[in-house]
Design a protein around this motif. Structure first.
Motif, PDB file in Angstrom:
ATOM      1  N   VAL A 140      50.027  41.088  37.705  1.00 26.29           N
ATOM      2  CA  VAL A 140      48.908  41.631  36.928  1.00 26.29           C
ATOM      3  C   VAL A 140      49.176  43.115  36.724  1.00 26.29           C
ATOM      4  CG1 VAL A 140      46.421  41.991  36.794  1.00 26.29           C
ATOM      5  CG2 VAL A 140      47.317  39.961  37.957  1.00 26.29           C
ATOM      6  N   TYR A 141      49.255  43.539  35.476  1.00 24.32           N
ATOM      7  CA  TYR A 141      49.548  44.935  35.151  1.00 24.32           C
ATOM      8  C   TYR A 141      48.453  45.519  34.272  1.00 24.32           C
ATOM      9  CZ  TYR A 141      54.351  44.278  36.827  1.00 24.32           C
ATOM     10  OH  TYR A 141      55.460  44.026  37.597  1.00 24.32           O
ATOM     11  N   LYS A 142      48.240  46.823  34.445  1.00 25.11           N
ATOM     12  CA  LYS A 142      47.269  47.540  33.609  1.00 25.11           C
ATOM     13  C   LYS A 142      47.932  48.781  33.026  1.00 25.11           C
ATOM     14  CE  LYS A 142      42.975  47.694  34.810  1.00 25.11           C
ATOM     15  NZ  LYS A 142      41.694  47.986  35.523  1.00 25.11           N
ATOM     16  N   GLN A 192      48.773  45.611  39.726  1.00 22.13           N
ATOM     17  CA  GLN A 192      47.476  45.474  40.381  1.00 22.13           C
ATOM     18  C   GLN A 192      47.554  44.581  41.620  1.00 22.13           C
ATOM     19  OE1 GLN A 192      44.742  47.354  38.905  1.00 22.13           O
ATOM     20  NE2 GLN A 192      46.670  48.113  38.037  1.00 22.13           N
ATOM     21  N   VAL A 193      48.612  43.777  41.740  1.00 14.55           N
ATOM     22  CA  VAL A 193      48.824  42.954  42.934  1.00 14.55           C
ATOM     23  C   VAL A 193      50.156  43.355  43.559  1.00 14.55           C
ATOM     24  CG1 VAL A 193      47.433  41.006  42.161  1.00 14.55           C
ATOM     25  CG2 VAL A 193      49.836  41.106  41.554  1.00 14.55           C
ATOM     26  N   LYS A 194      50.284  43.151  44.863  1.00 16.11           N
ATOM     27  CA  LYS A 194      51.464  43.630  45.569  1.00 16.11           C
ATOM     28  C   LYS A 194      52.670  42.711  45.461  1.00 16.11           C
ATOM     29  CE  LYS A 194      49.489  46.729  49.039  1.00 16.11           C
ATOM     30  NZ  LYS A 194      49.426  47.061  50.484  1.00 16.11           N
ATOM     31  N   GLU A 195      52.431  41.431  45.119  1.00 19.69           N
ATOM     32  CA  GLU A 195      53.542  40.503  45.048  1.00 19.69           C
ATOM     33  C   GLU A 195      53.207  39.360  44.103  1.00 19.69           C
ATOM     34  OE1 GLU A 195      53.934  39.395  49.110  1.00 19.69           O
ATOM     35  OE2 GLU A 195      52.212  38.047  49.098  1.00 19.69           O
ATOM     36  N   THR A 196      54.239  38.650  43.671  1.00 17.32           N
ATOM     37  CA  THR A 196      54.034  37.519  42.778  1.00 17.32           C
ATOM     38  C   THR A 196      53.520  36.321  43.569  1.00 17.32           C
ATOM     39  OG1 THR A 196      56.361  36.936  43.054  1.00 17.32           O
ATOM     40  CG2 THR A 196      55.772  38.255  41.123  1.00 17.32           C
ATOM     41  N   ILE A 197      53.108  35.285  42.847  1.00 13.13           N
ATOM     42  CA  ILE A 197      52.471  34.138  43.482  1.00 13.13           C
ATOM     43  C   ILE A 197      53.413  33.404  44.424  1.00 13.13           C
ATOM     44  CG2 ILE A 197      51.512  31.853  43.016  1.00 13.13           C
ATOM     45  CD1 ILE A 197      50.224  33.041  40.516  1.00 13.13           C
ATOM     46  N   ASP A 198      54.660  33.199  44.005  1.00 11.53           N
ATOM     47  CA  ASP A 198      55.565  32.453  44.877  1.00 11.53           C
ATOM     48  C   ASP A 198      55.841  33.221  46.167  1.00 11.53           C
ATOM     49  OD1 ASP A 198      56.939  34.342  43.431  1.00 11.53           O
ATOM     50  OD2 ASP A 198      58.751  33.151  43.167  1.00 11.53           O
ATOM     51  N   PRO A 210      55.066  37.257  29.833  1.00 14.45           N
ATOM     52  CA  PRO A 210      53.669  37.539  29.499  1.00 14.45           C
ATOM     53  C   PRO A 210      52.909  36.262  29.168  1.00 14.45           C
ATOM     54  CG  PRO A 210      55.133  39.077  28.385  1.00 14.45           C
ATOM     55  CD  PRO A 210      56.009  38.023  28.984  1.00 14.45           C
ATOM     56  N   LEU A 211      51.724  36.102  29.761  1.00 17.86           N
ATOM     57  CA  LEU A 211      50.952  34.879  29.570  1.00 17.86           C
ATOM     58  C   LEU A 211      49.563  35.143  28.986  1.00 17.86           C
ATOM     59  CD1 LEU A 211      51.371  31.849  30.113  1.00 17.86           C
ATOM     60  CD2 LEU A 211      50.283  32.171  32.331  1.00 17.86           C
ATOM     61  N   LEU A 212      48.951  36.244  29.388  1.00 16.60           N
ATOM     62  CA  LEU A 212      47.596  36.576  28.919  1.00 16.60           C
ATOM     63  C   LEU A 212      47.463  38.080  28.828  1.00 16.60           C
ATOM     64  CD1 LEU A 212      44.620  35.584  28.352  1.00 16.60           C
ATOM     65  CD2 LEU A 212      44.201  35.989  30.791  1.00 16.60           C
ATOM     66  N   ILE A 213      46.811  38.555  27.773  1.00 17.56           N
ATOM     67  CA  ILE A 213      46.556  39.987  27.644  1.00 17.56           C
ATOM     68  C   ILE A 213      45.118  40.207  27.203  1.00 17.56           C
ATOM     69  CG2 ILE A 213      47.353  40.174  25.232  1.00 17.56           C
ATOM     70  CD1 ILE A 213      48.624  42.938  26.247  1.00 17.56           C
ATOM     71  N   THR A 214      44.487  41.246  27.752  1.00 13.21           N
ATOM     72  CA  THR A 214      43.092  41.563  27.455  1.00 13.21           C
ATOM     73  C   THR A 214      42.982  43.035  27.102  1.00 13.21           C
ATOM     74  OG1 THR A 214      42.353  39.906  29.057  1.00 13.21           O
ATOM     75  CG2 THR A 214      40.736  41.542  28.334  1.00 13.21           C
ATOM     76  N   SER A 215      42.440  43.331  25.917  1.00 11.38           N
ATOM     77  CA  SER A 215      42.233  44.706  25.509  1.00 11.38           C
ATOM     78  C   SER A 215      41.011  45.275  26.207  1.00 11.38           C
ATOM     79  CB  SER A 215      42.045  44.786  23.985  1.00 11.38           C
ATOM     80  OG  SER A 215      41.762  46.124  23.593  1.00 11.38           O
ATOM     81  N   LEU A 216      41.173  46.466  26.787  1.00 14.08           N
ATOM     82  CA  LEU A 216      40.071  47.146  27.459  1.00 14.08           C
ATOM     83  C   LEU A 216      39.610  48.370  26.676  1.00 14.08           C
ATOM     84  CD1 LEU A 216      41.447  46.933  31.118  1.00 14.08           C
ATOM     85  CD2 LEU A 216      39.915  45.340  29.940  1.00 14.08           C
ATOM     86  N   GLY A 217      40.222  48.585  25.497  1.00 13.74           N
ATOM     87  CA  GLY A 217      39.807  49.669  24.619  1.00 13.74           C
ATOM     88  C   GLY A 217      40.492  50.982  24.888  1.00 13.74           C
TER      89      GLY A 217
END
Length: 404
Positions: free
Chosen positions: A196-198, A209-215, A176-183
């Motif tokens: 990216v997960y929601k 939210q994305v189909k594959e990792t960056i690498d 985990p690198l960044l998290i954002t609360s959406l309420g």
């Protein structure tokens, strides 16, 4: 930050399904001032931690720096020498905020950041707590999240009076690198591998939210002409998100950057357009439609104009007029359309009064007793700003003098 070996063996496909993170059995971890005292005692007696590093490196603090320029910032003594990673304030209560950092650092304020008190999680033993590096926190209408390394996720619905520890799947790509609360139980989390997960149910389940990792993306499009992509080690060192959900990430080697916007299936890699390594990037005024800014090795600062599509490659970056004396620039923040601040190595502060076109050195942090590198600068409204970094260094914005 994932090691290269771990990244190569990580799950390459984030998948279109959900990553189950069932919260049953999660421990309630109420904040305890007494536990904070015990944690501090452990920190004082533990061996000194290895010095934190930043991609590209920054000069070590000088013994004394010039104090020229208006004193727009004042130092706040936290009583810690740990590295501060993040700061957040509650939308519902702007005077209530948190600071998180290395070795279990957690501070809280109820007066808009004038005074901070150390706090701790009663559910975590002090000896265990100092093993965590809390990297990101978010707080919205009393609901908050904290993530750290080794992988840990904490959730509160009562403004931090109590926390629940949310188990994370062992199959989570990266850390985990960044998290954002959406309420209302909703949040979005990104990892060092670009996943990216929601969640819509307070962290019990997460949907990719994305189909594959960056690498995996780079291996698939290695013929795209992105310089350095073939040497990509599988993780990013910084990720930032704007209010629309657009993301900007810098590769671990600083040789290219990536963007992602809601609705897209993959991250888009971009050339940096220069031989210098990227130190950090962000959105102008924290908004993708306002443009991008980029800092490069050697104290170079570049930005794009408002209205530029962030998916465009190459981006029309233009260099600002700034003389840092070789000190690296690590973060930039807009207080207003005209007043902009940049921070960097050896507690340096730079001020622009014309929207970032030209810059001047500011000596607010240049005191003999002030040591450390400033890694972040943030404004939570025009009258509430902070700069922070290593050695527990925290500066509070007090405003420019009228004759500045």
């Amino acid at each position: 930050q994932t090691t290269p070996g771990a990244a190569r063996h990580a799950t390459r496909r984030a998948g279109a399904g959900s990553a189950s993170c069932a919260a049953e059995g999660g421990k309630d971890a109420a904040l305890s001032a007494d536990a904070a005292s015990r944690r501090d005692a452990v920190q004082r007696t533990a061996a000194a931690a290895a010095a934190a590093t930043v991609a590209g490196g920054v000069p070590q603090p000088s013994e004394a720096r010039s104090t020229r320029g208006p004193k727009a910032w004042e130092k706040i003594e936290l009583g810690t020498e740990e590295l501060i990673y993040d700061m957040v304030f509650d939308d519902a209560d702007p005077k209530h905020g948190w600071i998180v950092g290395s070795r279990g650092t957690f501070y809280e304020t109820f007066d808009a950041g004038k005074k901070w008190s150390p706090r701790s999680f009663a559910g975590l033993d002090p000896e265990e707590e100092i093993t965590y590096r809390f990297q990101s926190a978010t707080l919205k209408n009393g609901e908050g999240w904290v993530i750290g390394k080794p992988p840990i996720l904490l959730h509160t619905t009562d403004a931090g009076r109590s926390f629940e520890r949310i188990p994370l799947s062992s199959k989570l790509p990266g850390e985990p690198l960044l998290i954002t609360s959406l309420g209302q139980g909703k949040a979005e989390m990104t990892t060092s591998s670009g996943a990216v997960y929601k969640t819509d149910n307070a962290g019990r389940n997460w949907k990719a939210q994305v189909k594959e990792t960056i690498d995996a993306t780079l291996n698939r499009v290695s013929s795209s002409g992105v310089q350095g992509a073939s040497y990509f080690t599988g993780n990013v060192v910084s990720v930032t998100r704007d209010s629309t959900g657009a993301y900007l990430a810098v590769s671990s080697r600083g040789n290219f950057y990536l963007t992602w916007q809601p609705g897209e299936e993959y991250w888009a890699p971009h050339n940096r357009g220069t031989s210098r390594r990227i130190q950090n990037m962000g959105f102008v005024k924290d908004s993708a439609d306002k443009g991008l800014w980029m800092t490069l090795n050697g104290g170079i600062l570049q930005s794009t104009s408002a209205g530029t599509d962030i998916s465009t490659d190459p981006q029309p970056f233009e260099s600002a007029s700034i003389n840092t004396g070789g000190y690296g620039l690590l973060d930039v923040a807009w207080r207003s359309d005209d007043e902009v601040w940049a921070v960097g190595g050896s507690n340096t502060l730079f001020l622009s009064k014309n929207g970032g076109k030209t810059w001047e050195y500011n000596g607010s942090a240049a005191q003999r007793e002030t040591v450390g590198n400033l890694y972040r600068v943030r404004f939570f409204g025009p009258d509430k700003g902070f700069a922070f970094g290593s050695e527990g260094l925290l500066m509070r914005y007090v405003g420019l003098s009228t004759d500045a």
